[in-house]
Design a protein around this motif. Structure first.
Motif, short mmCIF file in Angstrom:
data_model
loop_
_atom_site.label_atom_id
_atom_site.label_comp_id
_atom_site.label_asym_id
_atom_site.label_seq_id
_atom_site.Cartn_x
_atom_site.Cartn_y
_atom_site.Cartn_z
N GLN A 177 0.96 -1.28 0.35
CA GLN A 177 0.14 -0.23 -0.26
C GLN A 177 0.66 1.08 -0.27
O GLN A 177 1.96 1.43 0.66
CB GLN A 177 -1.38 0.22 0.79
CG GLN A 177 -2.25 -1.18 1.41
CD GLN A 177 -3.11 -1.00 2.40
OE1 GLN A 177 -2.93 -0.21 2.81
NE2 GLN A 177 -3.30 -2.27 2.80
N PHE B 228 1.40 4.89 0.53
CA PHE B 228 0.17 6.01 1.26
C PHE B 228 0.13 7.43 1.17
O PHE B 228 1.49 8.09 0.27
CB PHE B 228 1.06 5.94 3.05
CG PHE B 228 0.52 4.87 4.12
CD1 PHE B 228 0.75 3.57 3.61
CD2 PHE B 228 -1.06 5.00 4.33
CE1 PHE B 228 0.27 2.80 4.59
CE2 PHE B 228 -1.32 3.79 5.60
CZ PHE B 228 -1.04 2.95 4.82
N GLY B 229 -0.54 8.40 0.63
CA GLY B 229 -0.78 9.14 1.15
C GLY B 229 -0.29 10.89 2.33
O GLY B 229 0.16 10.14 3.21
N PRO B 230 0.12 11.79 1.87
CA PRO B 230 0.59 12.15 2.43
C PRO B 230 -0.15 13.01 3.78
O PRO B 230 0.22 13.06 5.25
CB PRO B 230 1.08 14.23 2.11
CG PRO B 230 -0.06 14.01 1.54
CD PRO B 230 -0.66 12.90 0.86
#
Lengths: 113, 112
Positions: free
Chosen positions: A102, A104-106
């Motif tokens: 996965q 991840f975004g911020p």
């Protein structure tokens, strides 16, 4: 290509207001996850979308939380009648069908006053 | 239900010291194991993962982890840390649907 993006990066709201948090996954990724990172609870799973299947909502902490994913891409997490305990960083992650990682975004830092 | 336990919440060490972070999991089925890192002000990044095969896995930035099935452990190691390794480290396990179950995290501070 671009990674996972989330908006806004920061959101301050008053208790009782509704908020919407947005996630743009990596293009072509069919799986999308929402997590929450808070001081007291660490990193918690919230909801999971896989293609056109019904989402797994087992991690949503209350019925004030909901999420949708339109067109198999962008997802919106909505929190109604926000409470102070909703203050946290909300993270989105995406994964493709064949992959196992996965990305991840911020995150969106939500502060409920 | 699965769970992940990280032994240390806060670790402080000097540059060039060796690092080992403990992680134990509880899960009855086949597990996929991960270590993620979150550098100050940055988002979560994958350090390494284990799915099958060689139980000693190598990740980015000189990190490695060893899966010991009999001990339900997946400890993270680095022989010689740098100041830039200051970060929070998360051990995680996924279920068959890929949902990540995270440990509480270990804050690592490396002093110059």
């Amino acid at each position: 290509g671009a990674g996972v993006s989330q908006s806004p990066s920061n959101k301050v709201t008053e208790k009782g207001k509704d908020v919407e948090l947005r996630c743009d996954p990596i293009s072509g990724h069919t799986a999308l996850y929402w997590y929450r990172q808070s001081l007291g609870q660490g990193l918690e799973f919230l909801i999971y979308f896989q293609g056109n299947s019904a989402p797994d909502k087992s991690g949503l902490p209350s019925d004030r939380f909901s999420a949708e994913r339109t067109g198999g891409s962008v997802s919106t997490l909505t929190i109604q009648r926000t409470q102070q305990e909703d203050s946290a960083v909300y993270l989105c992650a995406s994964k493709n069908d064949l992959g196992d990682t996965q990305y991840f975004g911020p995150g969106t830092r939500l502060t409920v006053l | 239900a699965q769970s992940v336990s990280q032994h240390n919440h806060h670790v402080i060490l000097s540059e060039a010291a060796s690092l080992e972070l403990g992680c134990n999991y509880s899960y009855g089925g086949t597990v996929n194991l991960f270590w993620y890192v979150q550098y100050p002000g940055q988002h979560l990044q994958l350090l390494l993962k284990y799915f099958s095969g060689d139980p000693l896995v190598k990740g980015i930035k000189g990190f490695e982890a060893e899966f010991i099935k009999s001990k339900f452990s997946f400890n993270l190691r680095k022989p010689s840390v740098q100041w830039s390794d200051t970060a929070e480290y998360f051990c995680a396990v996924t279920d068959s649907w890929g949902k990540l179950q995270f440990g509480a995290g270990t804050q690592v501070v490396v002093t110059p």
